[in-house]
Design an enzyme around this catalytic site. Structure first.
Site, PDB file in Angstrom:
ATOM      1  N   ASP A   1     -10.530   1.994  -3.421  1.00  0.00           N
ATOM      2  CA  ASP A   1     -11.009   1.689  -2.071  1.00  0.00           C
ATOM      3  C   ASP A   1     -12.534   1.648  -2.012  1.00  0.00           C
ATOM      4  OD1 ASP A   1      -8.523   1.407  -0.942  1.00  0.00           O
ATOM      5  OD2 ASP A   1      -8.475   3.383  -0.009  1.00  0.00           O
TER       6      ASP A   1
ATOM      7  N   ASP B   1       0.827  -1.205   0.000  1.00  0.00           N
ATOM      8  CA  ASP B   1       0.000   0.000   0.000  1.00  0.00           C
ATOM      9  C   ASP B   1       0.863   1.258   0.000  1.00  0.00           C
ATOM     10  OD1 ASP B   1      -2.378   1.424  -0.002  1.00  0.00           O
ATOM     11  OD2 ASP B   1      -3.231   0.333   1.694  1.00  0.00           O
TER      12      ASP B   1
END
Length: 706
Positions: A507, A443
């Site tokens: 997301d 990430d």
């Protein structure tokens, strides 16, 4: 080179023709043209109008202000104020099959420019430049751009915009006078300005029109622009944005641009996408990628966030395996001191309070259940509330004396600091060597402000060092797969894909939003690298609620996973997850190898996506009803890409629960199926069913006369 030599690069459905003399100019980039091209230079020699320079000025592969090109130059730089307007002379050309190398020099300025071009059988053109300084004093490079021409008939653009949880949005605009420019200065590829655009003939669409698509393979700051000169000529430029003073070439040093990928299609956007998808599958993804089915994921993030209990997580794994999950990933919250998003980034040591027996029992349990294990890392980031920062505040990517804003309560580690780089690799290597970890979710949750190293701008080198860190991890652990995630879709490009296996597209797991996000991404990426998860009924990012059917069908056309806590889900919901996981597995070989078609619709309230097998033996089609239909009836769905003379059995294989309750009757084919020729399917099609907003159906076609 006083006389001009005509050279060709040939793809399958496109051709590049260049004239090489004192400089190189692209004469034609489009449909293949047969025959001898020696007269092409004469045929395309431009007139010279009054009121301008007295001689024609070619638009070379690196436009030069010193040659009299008044549009954006390909190179901007200087040597303490000198050598700021170089004019390069082409002095050497080499051609090997589908690749051209063009070497040019400006002896006075002490610069050499190497241009590389290739056009492969998938009709993807690649271009990049390498600039070399041949003088003792430093040459300061401000800009070094890749440039490709567009014909005058390219009168419309499709460009990208977006933001977090709303990536890959497209917009159309005319290309008349002036032009278009987008800049990204966020330090990563960005949610806002994905580095790609498409130019085309006016009103080009999915099936029709000539289009020229461009993708700039760089994961940092970039600039894309399309200029229309006052004489009507058009050029596209893609370049990395260099921060002030960032690039200074000493004698003998070189700077190479990232690759610009481009493709011409005479058959609209679908044709362009097929070129890019085929190129990605053949040349960017690892050679063994297609041999292994893309495992169904369960990622724990939206299920438990920072609340980690090994016993509970093992129960999550047990229920995940029962639903058909093949890869179980523990997300953020597993390392020392990580109980929220304000502390502990950088402290990559297992939290023994949460995991008193270590990770091994959890991983062993996951493996016993027949699943691979994956773990989340955010190696480039640091919280000031961390042991790492307290020990090494100098590892921050920052400019001394300035307090930069946080992003997601975190800062960035200076990867150009060799000690910091070595520490991060050692921690990743420790976990990958100690445990049976098959997968990393890598990430990167914030934008970069003030990327300074030793006081100097260092955005370029930070990106290069990120590549180097991933490369080192891959070299040490070649069997570990990596997902590129940057708060969702913030770092998605071909250069990242050379090092990774999957993108976390967004997301946002809202199925309605994902219909648009995944469609935008599909123009350049095949579905098997597009992470698409079924989220909980109540979406965490938009607060909407959708049926399991709509969520499941939306996630079907990608690399499927689920993002939730299966322990807390109802039996009915779990049965739904099982259904769509099983459906995806049954269709996975087709979805991850076939040709993707974005199908035109008669009503903008619909979105239709089809995947047709390479041998045209089968296809699957999704009709998504995004909003209320405009009219009581919605026309027809026409399915492209099938064999015209072949006969296909058409059947509805998935529909909403109330599919037959919301109307007096649905089209007869939805109940009984039918048999149609490929030509009928593409030309006339099937009557559209009536659907509620935010629902979808799935259609399967099987060839029956083979």
């Amino acid at each position: 080179m006083n006389t001009k030599t005509v050279l060709e690069l040939n793809g399958t459905d496109s051709q590049l023709v260049l004239a090489c003399g004192d400089s190189a100019e692209i004469l034609h980039w489009g449909k293949p043209v047969a025959g001898d091209k020696t007269q092409a230079v004469l045929a395309l020699r431009r007139p010279v109008p009054y009121g301008r320079l007295d001689n024609d000025v070619a638009m070379t592969l690196s436009p030069e202000l010193g040659r009299g090109v008044f549009s954006s130059p390909g190179i901007e730089g200087h040597r303490d104020g000198l050598d700021w307007a170089p004019v390069f002379t082409l002095n050497h050309v080499e051609q090997h099959d589908d690749t051209l190398s063009l070497e040019s020099a400006d002896e006075g300025a002490g610069l050499t420019l190497l241009t590389e071009l290739s056009l492969d059988k998938h009709d993807v053109l690649k271009v990049r430049h390498t600039l070399t300084n041949n003088k003792p004093s430093n040459y300061q490079v401000n800009r070094l751009a890749n440039t490709l021409p567009l014909p005058a008939r390219a009168g419309e653009l499709m460009t990208y915009h977006g933001r977090w949880v709303h990536e890959f949005q497209t917009v159309r605009q005319p290309l008349l006078q002036g032009g278009y420019q987008q800049e990204n200065r966020r330090g990563r590829t960005s949610h806002e300005h994905y580095p790609a655009l498409v130019a085309g003939t006016p009103h080009f669409d999915e099936m029709h029109g000539e289009v020229w698509g461009f993708h700039f393979a760089w994961s940092g700051n970039h600039r894309l622009r399309v200029d229309v000169k006052t004489d009507g000529r058009r050029i596209m430029q893609a370049e990395e944005i260099y921060l002030p003073g960032e690039i200074a070439l000493a004698e003998g040093e070189s700077l190479t641009t990232p690759w610009l990928y481009a493709s011409y299609s005479a058959n609209g956007l679908n044709g362009m996408s097929h070129h890019f998808h085929d190129h990605v599958r053949a040349t960017i993804l690892p050679a063994d990628f297609a041999q292994k089915p893309r495992p169904i994921h369960l990622n724990t993030w939206e299920g438990i966030y920072f609340d980690h209990n090994p016993g509970y997580i093992m129960e999550m794994a047990t229920q995940s395996a029962a639903m058909g999950v093949e890869r179980f990933i523990i997300d953020d919250g597993w390392f020392r001191g990580r109980n929220g998003d304000k502390a502990a980034l950088g402290d990559w040591f297992l939290d023994e309070g949460k995991y008193p027996d270590g990770l091994k029992p959890v991983i062993d349990n996951v493996n016993r259940l027949g699943m691979e294990f994956g773990l989340w890392f955010e190696p480039e980031m640091i919280n000031k509330d961390s042991d790492l920062y307290r020990e090494h505040p100098e590892w921050l990517l920052a400019v001394d004396g300035y307090e930069q804003p946080t992003g997601r309560n975190q800062y960035v580690i200076d990867l150009q600091n060799d000690e910091a780089f070595a520490f991060l690799f050692s921690r990743l290597d420790h976990f990958l060597s100690t445990y049976n970890i098959a997968y990393i979710k890598w990430d990167m949750n914030r934008e970069i402000v003030q990327p300074g190293h030793l006081g100097k701008a260092a955005g370029h080198n930070q990106t290069e060092r990120y590549y180097a860190l991933v490369d080192k991890v891959r070299a040490a652990h070649p069997n570990v797969e990596i997902e590129s995630c940057a708060a969702g879709g913030g770092r998605i490009d071909f250069e990242v894909l050379k090092r990774t296996h999957r993108f976390w597209t967004s997301d946002n797991n809202d199925a309605l939003e994902r219909q648009h996000i995944q469609r935008g991404m599909s123009y350049f990426f095949p579905p098997e690298v597009m992470g698409s998860h079924i989220g909980a009924a109540h979406c965490h990012s938009t607060r909407r609620r959708h049926s399991i059917a709509f969520r499941g069908l939306t996630a079907l056309f990608g690399h499927m996973g689920i993002e939730l806590d299966p322990v807390k889900e109802s039996q009915e919901e779990k049965q739904g997850f099982e259904r769509y996981i099983a459906l995806h597995k049954s269709l996975r070989p087709l979805l991850h190898s076939g040709k993707t078609w974005r199908v035109p619709t008669d009503d903008a309230a619909h979105q239709i996506l089809a995947v047709v097998a390479e041998d045209k033996s089968e296809a699957v089609v999704q009709i998504a009803q995004l909003a209320m239909p405009t009219n009581a009836l919605s026309g027809h769905v026409r399915i492209p890409g099938l064999s015209p003379d072949a006969l296909y059995r058409v059947e509805l294989i998935d529909a909403p629960e109330n599919f037959n309750d919301i109307v007096n009757c649905q089209p007869a084919w939805t109940q009984e199926g039918c048999e149609l020729s490929g030509e009928w399917c593409s030309t006339v099609g099937l009557t559209m069913p009536i659907l509620d907003a935010e629902t979808a159906v799935l259609i399967a076609l099987k060839r029956i006369d083979a």
